[in-house]
Design a protein around this motif. Structure first.
Motif, PDB file in Angstrom:
ATOM      1  N   GLN A 157       0.815  -1.218   0.000  1.00  0.00           N
ATOM      2  CA  GLN A 157       0.000   0.000   0.000  1.00  0.00           C
ATOM      3  C   GLN A 157       0.849   1.268   0.000  1.00  0.00           C
ATOM      4  OE1 GLN A 157      -2.218  -1.341   3.647  1.00  0.00           O
ATOM      5  NE2 GLN A 157      -3.951  -0.452   2.533  1.00  0.00           N
ATOM      6  N   LEU A 158       2.133   1.129   0.242  1.00  0.00           N
ATOM      7  CA  LEU A 158       2.980   2.288   0.481  1.00  0.00           C
ATOM      8  C   LEU A 158       4.064   2.441  -0.577  1.00  0.00           C
ATOM      9  CD1 LEU A 158       3.412   1.686   4.306  1.00  0.00           C
ATOM     10  CD2 LEU A 158       1.845   3.306   3.209  1.00  0.00           C
ATOM     11  N   GLU A 159       4.269   3.658  -1.008  1.00  0.00           N
ATOM     12  CA  GLU A 159       5.325   4.007  -1.937  1.00  0.00           C
ATOM     13  C   GLU A 159       6.119   5.152  -1.307  1.00  0.00           C
ATOM     14  OE1 GLU A 159       5.686   6.301  -6.241  1.00  0.00           O
ATOM     15  OE2 GLU A 159       3.730   5.813  -5.430  1.00  0.00           O
ATOM     16  N   THR A 160       7.430   5.099  -1.412  1.00  0.00           N
ATOM     17  CA  THR A 160       8.258   6.178  -0.870  1.00  0.00           C
ATOM     18  C   THR A 160       8.985   6.901  -1.994  1.00  0.00           C
ATOM     19  OG1 THR A 160      10.177   4.768  -0.503  1.00  0.00           O
ATOM     20  CG2 THR A 160       8.635   5.005   1.334  1.00  0.00           C
ATOM     21  N   ILE A 161       9.197   8.194  -1.782  1.00  0.00           N
ATOM     22  CA  ILE A 161       9.955   9.013  -2.714  1.00  0.00           C
ATOM     23  C   ILE A 161      10.634  10.114  -1.909  1.00  0.00           C
ATOM     24  CG2 ILE A 161       8.017  10.533  -3.245  1.00  0.00           C
ATOM     25  CD1 ILE A 161       9.124  10.601  -6.164  1.00  0.00           C
ATOM     26  N   SER A 162      11.808  10.531  -2.351  1.00  0.00           N
ATOM     27  CA  SER A 162      12.516  11.613  -1.674  1.00  0.00           C
ATOM     28  C   SER A 162      12.676  12.788  -2.618  1.00  0.00           C
ATOM     29  CB  SER A 162      13.894  11.151  -1.208  1.00  0.00           C
ATOM     30  OG  SER A 162      14.595  12.252  -0.656  1.00  0.00           O
TER      31      SER A 162
END
Length: 189
Positions: A157-162
């Motif tokens: 369910q989770l996506e990370t981006i910086s």
């Protein structure tokens, strides 16, 4: 301190006048007299919300103590989920104590809604190199992701981006501006 008879009499008259001015006539008012579609108290002693006279609303008299507690907890969880930005101290990816309860509420929501997804956007202030700030933003987003997973959300369910320092929330070089740029934003999609 001594009071004279005259001072006592004036104080007593003032008190009687105040009580008389605040008393009601004792006449019951009908719901229509309130000018509202919300009845103040139903016949069982609870309150009714959203009653338009043709259909019943939700009455607190009809709820058990457990149901009231569950409704109150659900309301609190919804209020916590309104917070979607989590701030960090300088040069750290440690989740603050203030953020933990809010993140738990988000994790429970995601757990209860498996079709819901979220993006975690990591940010940093302008101090340090661009590469360092990108890595710091990623560490912050990953820390929030791990916390959500541990508390019930699914990794899928989770996506990370910086974004590092590239998308500041506030322009400026003051401590206040920089503290608002050290964050992770949780965006539901």
């Amino acid at each position: 301190m001594k009071f004279s008879v005259q001072s006592k009499a004036i104080a007593m008259l003032f008190s009687v006048g105040l009580i008389a001015g605040c008393s009601s006539t004792g006449d019951p008012m009908e719901d229509a007299d309130f000018g509202s579609d919300v009845s103040a108290v139903d016949q069982q002693g609870g309150s009714t919300v959203y009653s338009d006279g043709t259909r019943d609303g939700v009455s607190s008299a009809q709820l058990s103590d457990e149901e009231r507690m569950a409704a109150q907890q659900q309301s609190q969880q919804m209020a916590l989920r309104d917070v979607t930005v989590f701030y960090f101290d300088f040069d750290t990816a440690e989740i603050s104590a203030e953020s933990r309860d809010v993140l738990v509420a988000h994790a429970r929501y995601l757990s209860a809604n498996p079709s819901m997804n979220a993006r975690l956007e990591g940010h940093a202030d302008d101090r340090g190199t661009s590469e360092y700030n990108l890595a710091l933003g990623e560490r912050r987003a990953n820390a929030v992701q791990r916390f959500l997973i541990v508390n019930g959300a699914s990794r899928g369910q989770l996506e990370t981006i910086s974004y590092g320092e590239e998308k500041p929330a506030v322009q400026g070089m003051s401590d206040s501006a920089r503290s608002q740029n050290r964050r992770v934003e949780l965006i539901f999609r």
